[in-house]
Structures are given as structure tokens and as C-alpha cells.
Design an enzyme around this catalytic site. Sequence first.
Site, PDB file in Angstrom:
ATOM      1  N   ASN A  40       0.889  -1.289   0.177  1.00  0.00           N
ATOM      2  CA  ASN A  40       0.014   0.386  -0.002  1.00  0.00           C
ATOM      3  C   ASN A  40       0.873   1.357   0.203  1.00  0.00           C
ATOM      4  OD1 ASN A  40      -2.571  -1.105   0.149  1.00  0.00           O
ATOM      5  ND2 ASN A  40      -2.656  -1.312   2.063  1.00  0.00           N
ATOM      6  N   CYS A  67      -5.335  -7.611  -3.804  1.00  0.00           N
ATOM      7  CA  CYS A  67      -5.947  -7.218  -2.514  1.00  0.00           C
ATOM      8  C   CYS A  67      -7.214  -7.783  -1.993  1.00  0.00           C
ATOM      9  CB  CYS A  67      -6.399  -5.559  -2.710  1.00  0.00           C
ATOM     10  SG  CYS A  67      -7.005  -5.076  -0.997  1.00  0.00           S
ATOM     11  N   HIS A  68      -7.075  -8.435  -0.828  1.00  0.00           N
ATOM     12  CA  HIS A  68      -8.118  -9.110  -0.219  1.00  0.00           C
ATOM     13  C   HIS A  68      -9.412  -8.602   0.284  1.00  0.00           C
ATOM     14  CE1 HIS A  68      -5.366  -8.921   3.669  1.00  0.00           C
ATOM     15  NE2 HIS A  68      -6.230  -7.763   3.347  1.00  0.00           N
ATOM     16  N   HIS A  90      -9.328  -0.316  -2.304  1.00  0.00           N
ATOM     17  CA  HIS A  90     -10.100   0.299  -1.024  1.00  0.00           C
ATOM     18  C   HIS A  90     -10.907   1.393  -1.130  1.00  0.00           C
ATOM     19  CE1 HIS A  90      -5.936  -0.878   1.246  1.00  0.00           C
ATOM     20  NE2 HIS A  90      -6.568  -1.942   0.933  1.00  0.00           N
TER      21      HIS A  90
END
Lengths: 447, 447, 447, 447
Positions: free
Chosen positions: C150, C172-173, C209
Amino acid sequence: MKETRICIIGGGSRLWAIQFLKDLAYNRNTHGTVVLHDIDHNAAMNNVAVGKEIFHVNDSEGRFDIIAEDNLEKALEGVDLVIISIEPGNIECRKGDLLLPEEYGIKQSVGDTTGPGGIMRARRALPFFFGFAQAIKKVCPNAWVINYTNPMTLCTAALYKAFPEIKALGCCHEVFHTETFIAEKVSEWFNVSVPDRREIKVDITGVNHFTWVTGATWNGIDLMPRIRALAEDKDTYKDLTEVAKKRVEEKKWFDSDHIIALSLLRDFGALGAAGDRHLSEFVPFYLTSDEELWKYGVVRTPYWWRVEEDKRKKAKVFSEEELKATLSDEEGVDIMCSLMGERTLYTNINRPNEGQISYLPKGRIVESNGYISNNSIRPIVAKDPPLAVQNMVRRVSDIQEMTLEAIWNNDEKLLFAAFLSDPLMTLNRDKAKELFDKMLIASAYRV
Amino acid sequence: MKETRICIIGGGSRLWAIQFLKDLAYNRNTHGTVVLHDIDHNAAMNNVAVGKEIFHVNDSEGRFDIIAEDNLEKALEGVDLVIISIEPGNIECRKGDLLLPEEYGIKQSVGDTTGPGGIMRARRALPFFFGFAQAIKKVCPNAWVINYTNPMTLCTAALYKAFPEIKALGCCHEVFHTETFIAEKVSEWFNVSVPDRREIKVDITGVNHFTWVTGATWNGIDLMPRIRALAEDKDTYKDLTEVAKKRVEEKKWFDSDHIIALSLLRDFGALGAAGDRHLSEFVPFYLTSDEELWKYGVVRTPYWWRVEEDKRKKAKVFSEEELKATLSDEEGVDIMCSLMGERTLYTNINRPNEGQISYLPKGRIVESNGYISNNSIRPIVAKDPPLAVQNMVRRVSDIQEMTLEAIWNNDEKLLFAAFLSDPLMTLNRDKAKELFDKMLIASAYRV
Amino acid sequence: MKETRICIIGGGSRLWAIQFLKDLAYNRNTHGTVVLHDIDHNAAMNNVAVGKEIFHVNDSEGRFDIIAEDNLEKALEGVDLVIISIEPGNIECRKGDLLLPEEYGIKQSVGDTTGPGGIMRARRALPFFFGFAQAIKKVCPNAWVINYTNPMTLCTAALYKAFPEIKALGCCHEVFHTETFIAEKVSEWFNVSVPDRREIKVDITGVNHFTWVTGATWNGIDLMPRIRALAEDKDTYKDLTEVAKKRVEEKKWFDSDHIIALSLLRDFGALGAAGDRHLSEFVPFYLTSDEELWKYGVVRTPYWWRVEEDKRKKAKVFSEEELKATLSDEEGVDIMCSLMGERTLYTNINRPNEGQISYLPKGRIVESNGYISNNSIRPIVAKDPPLAVQNMVRRVSDIQEMTLEAIWNNDEKLLFAAFLSDPLMTLNRDKAKELFDKMLIASAYRV
Amino acid sequence: MKETRICIIGGGSRLWAIQFLKDLAYNRNTHGTVVLHDIDHNAAMNNVAVGKEIFHVNDSEGRFDIIAEDNLEKALEGVDLVIISIEPGNIECRKGDLLLPEEYGIKQSVGDTTGPGGIMRARRALPFFFGFAQAIKKVCPNAWVINYTNPMTLCTAALYKAFPEIKALGCCHEVFHTETFIAEKVSEWFNVSVPDRREIKVDITGVNHFTWVTGATWNGIDLMPRIRALAEDKDTYKDLTEVAKKRVEEKKWFDSDHIIALSLLRDFGALGAAGDRHLSEFVPFYLTSDEELWKYGVVRTPYWWRVEEDKRKKAKVFSEEELKATLSDEEGVDIMCSLMGERTLYTNINRPNEGQISYLPKGRIVESNGYISNNSIRPIVAKDPPLAVQNMVRRVSDIQEMTLEAIWNNDEKLLFAAFLSDPLMTLNRDKAKELFDKMLIASAYRV
């Protein structure tokens, strides 16, 4: 107006450079220096003499110094304005542009903008323009640059390719002729004397020589319904073969009745805004034969005449009468005066697309209306023509982009892809390749 | 898998509908009901009998009920899936599509997608598709719709025009053939047995029948360098006239050696992803004469054979052997199973452009890869082909858009603009108008 | 599967690198070599030992060689896959990222993606990524690169900025957690046991995000009506302050009830597809105070805990139990296996926009669904969210672009423009400048 | 100039309508009829008397007939030009616009364009504009329409929403004030007397009241370096709190020193081209408190003063002196004369985006330069401002689009999404909803 220093690249030309000097002389409140630069320095020198005579004949001696300068970078030093009007390669090169395609059955009426001839001419011309742009970047990056050379779109694009911040525009009088044509119709329709073409306001869109009128007014009156009726009228399309034959006889190669322009309005929804000899080269079906073309009253300029004309121009001696300045149809001096802040000008301009043509990618050189004022040229947003027209213009613009990239990168494969994509290309692929290869050789640059 | 109700519009077809039923029978875990709807109700009734026999022969009787329904709205009631594969107008109409242009010197190899024939076929077909979409909107708005009818792009576009929320896609096997062609080359190149065409992963872009491969892999190996080398190899283009002549003799109209596909890669930078007979119709220079076309081994399907074939199909009696289900090359049932959630499928799809083809406007029906899963079809972003290819595809897509708008608005003027813009159109304008007018009459819809 | 050589940049990490090795060990048919590279070579060496133990514990010794390599270019030699998961600067740097804005009243829940902290973290991280990309370009230009660091979007963008042809994606999870949340709801709604999150198919769009769900199905059932009803239900928004306080007490900083995600659906029309602690940082009105945030059950990770955790991680000794490989929620190995051709994967990917997100400019790093297969990653076209969501995402993406350009060109003025444009910025301009200047000093890179 | 028939909607206004009549009287060669239409017919009748007096005082009686007409459609009959300048709802409605947000801590300096107040004002105003457009469509579809009402962008957008072919533009003098400000600086810089603001040529871009200068020249001299130096100079930003306090005392609410405009240039790269009181409302960090705002010398217009002013205006009796026509700063009559063909005008216009603003979607109402001539208004392509500015403008334009759609569709949920997205919105979501609901009630339309 302030002292203005002008460099004319191609300043040895007996036609264009002389006309520009006459326009300068006609315009009372301009003064400064004109630097004539030409690959043929003698021609430039000869024009210095003619230029001086022009200012003398017109009682305006002294307002402009005329000098010749052999070295390009020196010629550009300190200039406010660069005018470019060159002939890329000698008249022999045109032979390849015009006669070779003809041998293969591809007829071109002009052959300097599009078609096999236009592409080959671009291949000769663009390296010069890359060079001009680099010299301008180095010596006079803030100068305004007006290009008159064909292929207009590609030569102007070449300037931006080599120097993206260049302040250049391409200028062309074809739209003026369309305005004049409409002015004549206005005279008929409203029973008035023929108005000045500047009174006809046209909304234009497209690329140079394949420009389109999407709106036209005179005194605020919408002329489109009348123009459309004319385009729909069968009488508009009476056979002009006899007219054409007479034109051939009289060597009036440049005459246009705008019948092809009107037929484009009838069939595709917008009026062609260039002479028919130009418009016909962007569409596959007008130039199928001389007979077909003649029906529209259009004749093709023959190569032999170009050779003669070339000789005539070079040997040209000007009478005093011929040097008298009159109001001409070229706008170079008007543009200069507007850029110098003396007035403003609403006209047609060839500039990189910043959004003025919404159906073409950004950055392409396009023709639209523009507004010229003190040290500023801003494009005016063009109205979208019908999809049928967008489609044809986009095709042409894509081929121009391919040609530009091909010449910039010296990529013959891509140049052939452009060649093969041209609307006038109806040969089968192998014949097309054969012609392409021959033309590459024939049109190599020669002075 | 859940009970599935399928309506086949054009369910009387002896070719396509039967193949679909065989594929259903081959697929062990599907069951439900098939409703055959056809403008020729007798044909649908006959196919009910054949359909029952198929499930019997394949030991799968009972898994699908086969019924015929004359009323379209009733036929659509409660269905999960609509399949459309119709012939718009009888075989007589094809005469106008094919023979009239030929009289004027315009040769078409297929004449159902593009060219004068494709445009006229669209004019007959689209009103049906507007109607289908309206019925689907009313009766089964959530059903998935697969169209197989040509002109594929325009028929699918017509569905979306009349019912923008329709869940439709167009399906075509041409890309599969290109995959098979590449699979055969893989066998040569890597000395392995010919892999299944599904092992060849291609990145595709374009519009149906004018689709392009921009990338190809097998087992993760990039095949493009090899395909490119093949396209550059002069031996690839040896004269196939004798092969073509033999094909004419043996009536093998559909065979393709993908030489035109390869020549497009050589000249424009991407591999054509449809049979050569299709590709040749979108470019002006392959169909200049049969002799020219034959060099590439391509032959045109003659009208007289279509008439015979039409008769043959209608009289067709199926042997038990012919009703045996085998793995076919059509994906209709695969798509259905994927939409029902039984598996997922990565394939080529014809769908409205949501961004998958960045060089075409949103909303146009385009061909790209897609991912089909439970109740979902999502397009995959296509890689941009070279500008030369974009240019040709955009031209075709614009003409399709004009054709769609013209038929939707019953605007003959616009339809003629499309007709005149077609790549195969090389007639002069007046001849083109004459042909257009004749074709309008000849191709009026008739059963 | 073929022998695979993997380089882990940040291979000294006790968390992420170990998890990846466990996933490798879990996956029976992968084998090859893992090269651990870390700026802290000792940490990498320690992980070599742990790695060997992992393969031993899981009975898979020998399938992967684990080595450490101090020199980046050597570490990259011959690799098929590069994994990047680094911490840009030591834990002290995070102090500036988090505590300085807090002093000025700007609260951040995570502070590594966006907000003042995210921008400063980017400023430390991006120069590394420019360097990684240049090394990859030089040593292993054909390797696939997975970034986990990140700010994900900006680190991935930095790779493309320095090497536009890089084959990189960001992973990304967070979307997986949203899928799990929906899976739990499916269990309630349909009275079934909680399905695997992979059974929930979501259509996603946005930037990492700040991703959004525009569609969700389970077994082909459209879940959006149920999710929407949940978002509209007042009971969904009962005050979770007590829950939040308990979380603070128990140090459960990462828990999320997806209430902010749902409130975004209610107010703007699409479901947030990341944990609430991430989503809250992109919108001005959730982080106005801890009390406000707590209502949604969200707590901010405190800096002191990060310091402790950092120590804990570095001192970490793994029990045998902890080294046992189980099915994890990370997809790194799945992606690797798909790229090696062993399977295909439909998942969420962070990649340059080629058209998958039609409301963002081409080239921006965006998050959408993607399809991963043998040596290929292709984005799937995302559905457009409502304009209100497009507006928020575009704002964030523009700020990311400004940040990237600022760091690439070392342009502090532009970096401040990005800083000032951030949704969390509510200071007046002069205070913002003061904070910016302090943060520039505090967050300078330090090991 | 030909006889011109003008309808003023809002013709009862004591301020704007009177000014327009004075401008008409000042302009010697216009004549025709002015129809005053107002929802308060008495006010219109009173203005008839004042209007007649104006023409009398200025020795121009008879050139314009002034009449009042209660019925909108009758008022529009046969008109060439419609002017719209209305107050949507009585002064009580402004209370809700301004005081309610203030109770919640949201300060607005103007509150008629953007922010909670602007959105609620739009909600009251737009239904009128839908109605005006429908009446114009019915009665005088070819009339030109000039809107002066705020929120300018949204009121003009409403006209196009209800009648897409309307020939409307929005007019605003804010850019003129920026020109005047620059003219004053020119006087300082070049030691000349203050030039007329028309001599300052600005390139502008944006949406009304959030417009930006990307270029400025005087006599062809590029002023941007000087303006930029001013913006970078610390002395420019000395604390103006005392100036502001004096302004409050003297009720000089509208004064602007363009300090916020300059700070935007410093921080984001383009000069704000509206008064600071407008600019400050589009950015979150100027209106955090009166104290903060005062530093820039900007004061907020209080509600109580608006009430007083409203009374004053209604009771206004004009002295002969006040009716004397002088050169005003409004361009309404200039535009009219240009549209009637008497001259041409290069100015700033609010029009649907056809491409003039390349970073905003087509169709949005945007502010750019434009060229007005006989029966024609054409936008000029704006230069792109830095991304930081594009980002802010796009955000505002998106919120306007959401507001328009919400009001057109009577969609309160969407209106709240717009409300929540506004740059001035810093409340938490539930407080925002509370305020929104209260404002909906308070700002319901009342005469």
C-alpha cells in the site's frame, strides 16, 4: 502596428511569395522586414528585386525591407511570423505522383493532398517540415507560423510532431470559394448584388480539402434550407460534359460549379466546402473515369500543363500592372494583422484538434472555424455533421495519421497500409504494392 | 441443472434447429422443454417429430419435451432462453441480394452481412427483430436471447434498439474456425497432434465477420511471432487458383485457407478472424474479380446452389446416424449451461459496447471476448489493433449504425447513404442509386 | 506445472512472505525456487530457515528451494514471477503519517492508502517502485509482477510509470471480505450454511480500497434487491458504539460490520467493497470524530499498537502448528498457478484502465474484475455505478494521478495540490501547508 | 437594426429589468417592443411606467414600446428575445437556504449557486424553468433566450432539459470583474491608465461562478507570468481581517480583492474567475469560519440585510438621475445587438458542452468563451486547466447533474446524494439528513 519581421520559407516562389508581398503593400499600416529564404537562393534574390519594385509601384517603398537569406536559422532570427509555402521536390517528382497511378487506372484530379500522389508528396515534404519545426524551436519558438503547402494537413501536422509547442496554423482559400459560391446564390435568391464572401457565415468541419459546411447564414438568415433544396433539385445535376470539355480546351483546370459539393449534401447530408476537384479525390466514386468526372463539370489538371506552368512561372516577368496591389482573396496578411492586435478575424483554420471536432481524436490537424486576435488563435467548436460524413472524414484523418507516423518513423510498411487504405485505391493488393514500390523510387526528393 | 424452457424462433429450420436439438441431446444433464416457433408452422411441426426422434435415438427421451407453437407471445411464455435463427424472406429475396449487384459488377462472396446484399438483407430482417424484442419485453423480459441470424451485428443491434434492457448476445462460429486454423499450425510448429481449438486462446476485437486476432497463445506460449512470420512469408501467398477451381467443381464454397486473413495481418497488422469469404467483403480490393479472389483460394457461393440447397434442406430426411449427437462446434448449449450456472465459459461474444472496444462508440454491437457465468455475460476488454485496422472496423461499424437508424426510422435517404458508403461500392453515384432502387423492390419481404 | 522461479521483494517480512510460502506448500503441484530479497538481508536469511521448515512440516520439502539474495538484479535473474510486499521506511515514518494529521484534527483509520498519511507513504514508497520497475525492465522484462504494497494503486501505477510494458497487477483481499460478508447474509436469507466466498459473484468497479459492488449473485440469483433492502433498513444502522469500544479494548482493529459499506449503498447507490476502515477514509463525513466512527462499529488502528505489532512481528518465532499450510484467503498462489496455465481465475484485479472503467481516463490503475489464464490477465468491463459514486471515485483517482506525477517529477507544489484536494482535508489552507511541511520532514525515508 | 420584440420574464424586478431598459435606452439604434411578464403583475405594471420614463428621460421615447402581459404564452408571442431574471420564491425561502445550514455550522457566503442553499434554491427554481422552456417551445421556439437567474448553470440546464433545441445561453458578469481586476493590475504594471476591461482577453474554462482563467493578454502581451508572480508573492496574502470588518460595518458585501482567486492560482494552477465570495463556496477550506474568510477580506452577505434590501428594492422610487442611461457592465443588450447582426461579440457564455470543455461530459452547461454573431452563438474551445482544477470543476459539475436529474425526476434520494456530495458538506451523514429534511420544508416555493 509594430515593426514586424517576417520570414518566407519558399520565398523564391514567383506566385505565392509575390502575392503575399502585394498584399503587404496593399495594407497601409504594416511595416518591417521580409526575409526571403529559399532552397533556390537565386530565386529568392530575384524576388527581392520584384519585392522592392512592388513597394515602389504601390507608393509604399520603405515600409518593408526585403532581404534574402540563404541560411535557414539566420533567416528565422528575430522573426514574428514565418510563412511556409514550398514545392517539395522538382516538377519531375510530380510525374511519379500523377502519371504512375494513372498507368494503373487511378485517376487523380489534383494529387497533392490525398490519394497515391498526396501520400508520396507528403513523403517528400514532411522531412522538410520536421526540419523547419526544429529550426523554429531553436531560433524563434514564439513566432507564429502559417503554412500554405500541400498536403496542408500533413505538413502542418509535421510541424507539431517535431515541435509540439509551435504556434502554427494551416491556411487555405478553398472555403472562401465555397463562400463565394453561396454569395452568388444569395444574389439570385434575394435579388441583391453579389455580397462579399465575408458576409456569408459558414459553420465548417472536417480536414483540409475535405471540409464541410454544416450551417450557413447571410445577415442572420439561415441559408441551409435553400442550399438543401438546390442539392435536392434534379436540375442541379444536368450533364456538364460539354462544359468540362470546353474547360479542358481552355485549360481552366481550377473552375468548379460545386456540383460534387452539392451531391455530397444530397447523399450524405453536408455540403462539401472545397472545390469539386479536391472533394472528388476523397470519395471512391467520382474519379472512376474522366467521363464520369466531366458530368460534374470537373476536369483534371494534366501533368504536361503543370510542367509548362512551372516553366512559365520561373520565367515570369511582372508588368507594373501586375505588381499593383489589390484586395486579394488570401488572408495571410489579415491573419498577421490580427495576430499583431490590429483587428480580429473569424475565419477557417487548420489546427490541432483540442475539442473543436468532437468526432476526431485530440491532436489531429483539423479544419474548423477559428477566432484570431492579438497573439492568439482559438478554435471554435464545430457542429457535428451527419454520421455518414463523420465516417468519411474520420477515415481520411486516420490515413493521414498513419502517413504521418510512417514518415516520422521511416516505416514503409505502415506507409503502405496508409496507401492501401486510401479511398482512391481500388487496385488489388499486389498491383497496389507494385505501384507503391515504383512511386517510392519515382518520387524520391530531387531539386 | 434446473428445468430449462427454451424457445427457438426459426424452429422450423432443418439445419440449425436440428443441430441445436442434437447438442441438447448430447448434453446429459440438461432437461426441460423446447418450444419451436416458426413463421412456417408446418416446418416447426415437422421438427417436433425429428426432435423427439433425436432424444429417442440418443437414449435421452423425456429429458426435453419438444412442442411447436404458432403464436409468438405464447411461444415465449415462461422461457429462460430464446434462440433466434431465421431466414428473412424466401430464397427469391436472395436473388436480389446477390444477382443484382453482380449485374452491376459488384461481386459478393456471401452477401448476408455487408455489401449491397447485406444491407438489403438487414432491411428485410430488422423489422422482425424489432418485433421479437417487443414481444420478449412484454412476455419474458428476463430471458436470455441468443441470435444466430445474419447480418448478426445488425440483427442483434435491432433487438437492443427496440428493447434496450434485453439480455441478448450474438453468437458466431467464425472465430472458432480461426482457432482451428491456428491449432493446425500449432501441430506443425510444435510437432504435436492437433490440439482442440479451445486450447488456442485468442484476443479478439472488431465486429462480427470482420473480427481480428490481436493475440494468440497455446499453453501460455505467445503464437503471434510465428503467425506473423507466416504472414510475412512469400510462400504463404502462392497462387491458389487451381485449388479454387477444384472447390468450385466440388461445390466446397465454405472452405478457407485463411490466406486473406494472413494478408490482412501482413498489410494492416492484425490477423483476420473469420473465414476469407467473409473478410473479403469488407475490403475493396479482394473481390474485384473471381480471378483475383481465386488466387487466395476463395470461391463465391453461387445463387443457383443456394436455391438447390434450400430445396434440399426443406426435403431433408434424417437417417438415424445423422441424428446421433456428437460434440459439435456450436456453442449454444454451452452458453445455456453456463448461464444456468453449471460451468463458466470464456468465448467470443457479440454485445453492445460498454468499453470492451475502446475505438468504437459505446452502444455499438461489437465482437470481443466475453466471460459467461451463472446468469451473467460480461465482456472482456479487447486490446487495440493497429490504427489501420481500427479505421476499417470503424468504417464498417458506422455504416451498420447508419443502416440500423435508417431501417428503424424508415429513412430511405439514410439507407442509401449507408449503401453508398459500403467498402464494396465502386459504382458511380447514379449507377449506385439505380441499383439501390432495383434492390429495394427485389428484396421486399416475401415468404 | 513447470518449474517456477519466484522472487519476493520484501522477502524478510514475517507476515506476508511466510503466508505466501505456506500457500506454496499447500499447493501440491507447484515447485521451483523462491528467492527472498529484502533491504534487511538478515530478515531474508531468517525467512529462508522458516521457509525450509514450512516445506518440511508440510511434507513437501524439496519442492521449492528457498534462497536469499541481497542484490536486487541478481535476485530477479530468470524469475517467472515477482512478488512485491514491502514496508517503505521504518515504523517511525508511520508516526508522521498518523500522529501529525491527528494533531491537526485529521483522523485516519488506516492512513496507508489515502489521506495525508497515504500521500506521504506514497512519497516514501514510490521511488522504490520506480527502481523495482527499472530493474525488472533490465533483468526480467517478461516476468509477471504482483504488488501487495500500500498504497496499492499508486505503487502499481509507479511500476507502469517507470516501465510501461511491465506485466504487473495489484492484489488485495478487501473485496474477498465483502464477498464473505455477503456469503454470511446468503446463509441467513436462504437458510443454508455459509457458502464459500468464491460462490458469491460480484461485479466490482473503482480504485483499490474504494471499490464498489454494482451487482452480486449467488447461484445465478440476483442478490442486489436483498442487499438494497438491508441498506434501506433503519435497523441496520443501530448505534454500534459499545461494539466499537469493546473492539478497542480487545484490539480488534480490523473488524468490520460493513455498515459504512451499506450506508454508501443507501446514500450513493452502490455497495462499498472494502472494509469500513478503508471506505471511511475516502469520504469527508465518517471520520469527523472517533465517536462518529464508533457508531458504525469502526475503530482506528492506533499508532502505539502498530509499534508493538512491529516489534512482535520481528521477534516472531513460529510454532510447528503455525507453519501448517491451510487454505488461505490470499490469492497469490492461485494467480501464479493460473498464469502458469494450470487453471483459470475470475477475480478482482488492479490494472491500468484499458476501458474496463469507462468513467475514468485510460491508463489509470483501477480495480475491476479480471480473468487470469495461461500467461494472460485481461480486465472485464465493469458496470457503471451511479454518477454520485463515479464522482467520488474520479476525485480520488485524479488525486492519485496528481500524487504520482508529483513524486515522479519531484514536484512539491503539485504534491501539495494533491494533499489539499484530499477528501479528508478540512483544514484551512495555511494550516494544511504547515502540516504538509511538517509531514514532508517527518516522513522522509528511513530504515 | 430591425424591430426587436423582447419578453422579460421577471419583468417586475426593480433592479435587473430597470437596468436592462436603461441599457436599451443607451443603445441608440435599437427599437421595438418590450413585454414585461412577472408572476407579480403589479410589479410589471409599475415597471411599465418606469420604463416609459426611462425612454423619456433619455430622449429616446418611442423607440421601445413597453407593455406588461400577465399570461406567459401571450407574453412570448412573436418575440425575438426572451430574458429571464426571476427570484424563485419570496425572501422567506432564502431564510431556509441560508440560516438553516448556518445553524448546523455550514457557512455560505452567497448560497444561491452551490452548497445546501444553492441546491434548495435550484429545487425551487427549476420547475419554473422547465415551464418556461415548454412555453417557449410552444410559442416561440426560434427566439433566443438569455438567462440571468441563479443558480445560473442549473437554471440554464433546466431550459435545455425541457426543450433540447432551445437557443439559450446563461450570462454572468463575474468574469468581467476579474477582467477589471486584471485591468487595474495592468495599469500598475505598465504605468498606464486603467484600460477598459474589454481590452483584457482571458481564456476561461469551468462552470459559472467556479470559472477559471487559463490565459490572459493585454495588447497581445501574455499577462500570466505577472499574475503568477502576484499569486506566489507572500505579500499578496497579508491578513485582511480589518478590511473585512470595515466591509461588514459598511455593508459592502460584494467587494472582492481576488485574493482567494489568486490563492487558487498559487495552489491549484489556475486563477479563479469569479468574485471571492463565489469561489469560496466551491472549496471546503475557505468557509470554515468567518475569521478564516475575513483573512481574505471576504464577508458573507447576511440574511437580515437581504430582507432589508428586498424591501428597499420593492419600495424603490427612481430619481431622474437614476434613470439616465450610461454604459453599464451588463452585456444583455450587446448580446442582443450581436444576435441581430449589428456587430459581433467575443465574451464568456454558459452553454451546453459541445466540446469546448474537453474534461467535462458533452451536454453539461459550462462556461467558456464564445463568439456571438448574427443569429449565432458558437463556443470557443477552452484550454485545459491543470488536473487539480479539472478535478474540482468536474466534481461540481457532477453534483449539478445529479441535482438536475433529481429535480426533473422528483427524486429526493438522488437530491440528497447531491446534497451530501457538496464541497461545503462536512456534517456527518445523519446530521446532513436532518438538515436536508428541514430545508426541504423551509424552502418549499412560496410567493
